[in-house]
Design an enzyme around this catalytic site. Structure first.
Site, short mmCIF file in Angstrom:
data_model
loop_
_atom_site.label_atom_id
_atom_site.label_comp_id
_atom_site.label_asym_id
_atom_site.label_seq_id
_atom_site.Cartn_x
_atom_site.Cartn_y
_atom_site.Cartn_z
N GLU A 140 46.33 27.31 116.52
CA GLU A 140 46.19 27.25 115.07
C GLU A 140 47.32 26.37 114.57
O GLU A 140 48.49 26.63 114.87
CB GLU A 140 46.27 28.65 114.46
CG GLU A 140 45.15 29.58 114.96
CD GLU A 140 43.75 29.04 114.70
OE1 GLU A 140 43.56 28.28 113.74
OE2 GLU A 140 42.85 29.37 115.50
N CYS A 170 51.44 28.03 106.55
CA CYS A 170 50.44 27.03 106.92
C CYS A 170 49.36 26.96 105.85
O CYS A 170 48.70 25.95 105.68
CB CYS A 170 49.83 27.38 108.26
SG CYS A 170 49.38 29.10 108.33
P1 NAD Z 1 56.32 23.45 115.67
O1 NAD Z 1 55.08 22.79 116.14
O2 NAD Z 1 57.52 22.62 115.42
O3 NAD Z 1 56.77 24.56 116.71
C1 NAD Z 1 55.87 25.56 117.17
C2 NAD Z 1 56.30 26.01 118.54
O4 NAD Z 1 56.14 24.92 119.45
C3 NAD Z 1 57.78 26.42 118.63
O5 NAD Z 1 57.90 27.49 119.52
C4 NAD Z 1 58.43 25.17 119.16
O6 NAD Z 1 59.62 25.44 119.85
C5 NAD Z 1 57.37 24.65 120.10
N1 NAD Z 1 57.46 23.21 120.33
C6 NAD Z 1 58.00 22.27 119.53
N2 NAD Z 1 57.91 21.06 120.09
C7 NAD Z 1 57.29 21.23 121.27
C8 NAD Z 1 56.89 20.35 122.31
N3 NAD Z 1 57.10 19.05 122.24
N4 NAD Z 1 56.25 20.89 123.38
C9 NAD Z 1 56.02 22.20 123.46
N5 NAD Z 1 56.37 23.08 122.50
C10 NAD Z 1 56.99 22.61 121.41
O7 NAD Z 1 55.90 24.29 114.36
P2 NAD Z 1 56.83 25.19 113.44
O8 NAD Z 1 57.72 24.30 112.66
O9 NAD Z 1 57.44 26.31 114.20
O10 NAD Z 1 55.74 25.84 112.48
C11 NAD Z 1 55.22 25.15 111.41
C12 NAD Z 1 53.86 24.59 111.74
O11 NAD Z 1 53.00 25.64 112.17
C13 NAD Z 1 53.16 23.99 110.54
O12 NAD Z 1 52.51 22.81 110.93
C14 NAD Z 1 52.17 25.06 110.14
O13 NAD Z 1 51.07 24.57 109.42
C15 NAD Z 1 51.79 25.62 111.45
N6 NAD Z 1 51.27 26.97 111.34
C16 NAD Z 1 49.93 27.14 111.44
C17 NAD Z 1 49.39 28.42 111.30
C18 NAD Z 1 47.91 28.63 111.41
O14 NAD Z 1 47.49 29.77 111.54
N7 NAD Z 1 47.10 27.60 111.35
C19 NAD Z 1 50.23 29.50 111.08
C20 NAD Z 1 51.61 29.28 111.00
C21 NAD Z 1 52.12 28.01 111.15
#
Ligand code: NAD
Length: 542
Positions: free
Chosen positions: A292, A326
């Site tokens: 998501e 999100c």
């Molecule tokens: P992010 O993508 O920066 O990080 C999410 C997770 O991925 C973290 O654990 C992070 O450490 C890890 N990560 C980061 N870079 C990575 C890589 N290169 N390889 C593997 N893992 C990696 O997101 P965030 O800042 O934690 O959260 C915000 C984002 O999440 C926004 O885009 C938001 O829209 C989305 N979000 C979506 C929902 C939904 O249900 N659709 C819910 C909550 C948040």
């Protein structure tokens, strides 16, 4: 013990008010004092064993970045490999536990969270992720409790899903866990999602390796400890904080990867999917990829919209939790006929918003999560100040002297394709486009086609025909669609959450649809009276 047991029917956890004089307010204040006065050392946990690698990263309060709340040990390659091994060992046993016993662990966890641990998790979420008391309560308490209780109920429904049998035959479905481990990668913005992504596959009998988001490590750690206290056996969930790229590279190249349970940004999800595709031949099976991701969530008003309800939805939808949901409203389309009234009402509320330390309960907003987010938002606001065709109606400022504070900002843009109408920037910025009221139909098309995302959206109208038109035109534009309500605040069991297009695989966290991704059904046919002659009756002599 024999019996076919019914699982207690779940009800949504009531949201406590934290009004002055309430016991929960007093308890939360003591929780804040306790969490704020300590510095926790957070290890990785592999097979129930705490691992301190000595390489640590600090967790700070976003609204007071000098305050270090925790030091988190970063998993190294040896620890990552040990986690995969521990998951495999744990699953051999856990995958064969009776469902009722697995269910009891998570129901017990819900009870602990609703009771003795509620204010610890809320305080950790407030201080570590800069949520107000109310935003923490609906996340780290209510939503997470709901995930735990409702998932048990959904799992029971899955297990009840059984095939028909014919005379002499008994058919059964064994809803097996996946073969291998599930990798849960969780975002900073919801403690509830942090907890649910590893817990949901574990409930279905899987073993999990959980990499929390760095900035949410404190609340996530407390939830992990709560699961242990609730009776989760060692190794079923392995807690692996660390460098996201290194941890992911190691885990995604592992033969036993059976699934990814991800919530976070779209580019990261796409990179994970690409890695899985590249490594495909190396896996024992086809990993389930559930993600998501981002959104560019809209509010669309028809000329018949209720102005007061619309303005309140814009303010709550865009600025609660600093726009870091999100589902947060980040683009709005308002007809010129009602725009002056909507604008004045919204600007009045925005100017009234207090922002600051979340431990001061008068504040409606805290800080954005970290310096990276602060800088990105500030750059966007600086560009908006320079760009032609953009008017800043409220906010526009940012100050990082004490914490990462970005003012709630309302922009009006002439060009409906302006960057901030299309891209997710994840902060308290709502960009509006004012359209001629006569161009309602064209605006529906614009809303549908402007951004690659399709997560949430809200339509405001009193005209029933207009609502019906919007419903048809925007059917694919949002996985969670709201009528005369803000696009945030989905409740487990009531509005299952998730979006399509670039917003993810739409597997609806906290619903039966999500849990189905974590089982691999085995059809069993048992013949009660097997044939003893190879010949069929048609072959007999006349
Ligand atoms: P992010 O993508 O920066 O990080 C999410 C997770 O991925 C973290 O654990 C992070 O450490 C890890 N990560 C980061 N870079 C990575 C890589 N290169 N390889 C593997 N893992 C990696 O997101 P965030 O800042 O934690 O959260 C915000 C984002 O999440 C926004 O885009 C938001 O829209 C989305 N979000 C979506 C929902 C939904 O249900 N659709 C819910 C909550 C948040």
């Amino acid at each position: 013990m024999s019996g076919i047991w019914n699982i207690p029917k779940p009800l949504n956890e009531p949201v406590l008010s934290y009004a002055p004089g309430t016991p929960e307010r007093a308890a939360l204040k003591s929780g804040l004092a306790a969490v704020g006065s300590q510095q926790v050392e957070i290890p990785a946990v592999v097979g129930g064993r705490e691992v301190r690698t000595g390489v640590t990263q600090n967790v700070v309060s976003p609204h007071c970045h000098q305050r270090v709340l925790a030091r988190v040990h970063q998993a190294d390659r040896k620890t990552i490999d040990a986690a995969v091994k521990a998951a495999a060992e744990a699953q051999r046993d856990w995958g064969n536990w009776r469902f009722e016993d697995r269910a009891a662990v998570f129901l017990r966890a819900a009870e602990l969270l609703a009771g003795t641990h509620r204010q610890l998790l809320n305080a950790a979420t407030m201080l570590g992720q800069s949520k107000t008391a109310y935003q923490a309560e609906i996340d780290s308490a209510c939503e997470l409790i709901d995930f735990l209780r409702f998932n048990v109920h959904f799992a029971e429904r899955i297990y009840h899903e059984q095939p028909d049998s014919s005379p002499g035959v008994w058919n059964r479905m064994d809803h097996r866990p996946l073969e291998g481990f599930v990798y849960a990668i969780t975002p900073f913005n919801f403690t509830a999602i942090g907890g649910n992504l590893p817990a949901a596959p574990a409930l279905m009998g899987n073993a999990v390796v959980w990499k929390p988001a760095a900035s949410a490590s404190l609340s996530n750690w407390h939830f992990f400890k709560l699961l242990e206290e609730a009776g989760l056996p060692p190794g079923v969930i392995n807690f692996l904080p660390g460098n996201a790229v290194e941890v992911s590279q190691a885990l995604l190249s592992h033969r036993q990867l059976a699934g990814i349970h991800f919530t976070g940004s779209t580019p990261v999800f796409q990179s994970l999917w690409r890695s899985v595709a590249t490594n495909l031949e190396g896996y024992a099976g086809y990993p389930r990829v559930v993600g998501e991701t981002g959104g560019k969530d809209f509010i669309l008003a028809h000329p018949s919209a209720d102005v007061d309800a619309l303005a309140v939805a814009m303010v709550r939808g865009a600025y609660e939790y600093q726009g870091q949901k999100c589902s947060a409203a980040s683009r709005a389309y308002i007809p010129d006929t009602i725009w002056p009234a909507v604008r004045d009402r919204a600007v009045g509320m925005i100017e009234d918003i207090r922002m600051g330390d979340v431990a001061d309960f008068r504040n409606f907003m805290g800080a954005v999560i970290d310096r990276r987010s602060f800088t990105k938002l500030k750059d966007h606001l600086d560009a908006a100040k320079r760009d032609k065709g953009v008017t800043i109606l409220a906010g526009g400022g940012a100050d990082d002297s004490v914490g990462f504070f970005v003012q709630p900002t309302l922009l009006q843009v002439e060009d409906p394709a302006y960057r901030l109408m299309c891209e997710e920037i994840f902060g308290p910025v709502l960009t509006t486009h004012v359209y001629p009221a006569a161009r309602w139909r064209e605006t529906l098309k614009l809303v549908d086609e402007t951004s690659p995302y399709a997560l949430t959206g809200a339509v405001f109208a009193r005209d029933r025909q207009a609502l019906a038109e919007a419903d048809r035109s925007l059917r694919q534009a949002a996985g969670n669609y709201y009528i005369n309500d803000k696009p945030t605040g989905a409740v487990v069991g009531q509005q299952p959450f998730g979006g399509a297009r670039a917003s993810g695989t739409n597997d609806k966290a906290g619903s039966i649809l999500n849990l189905l991704r974590w089982v691999s059904p085995r059809s069993i046919k048992e013949t009660l009276s097997p044939p003893r002659d190879y010949r069929y009756p048609f072959m007999l002599e006349e």
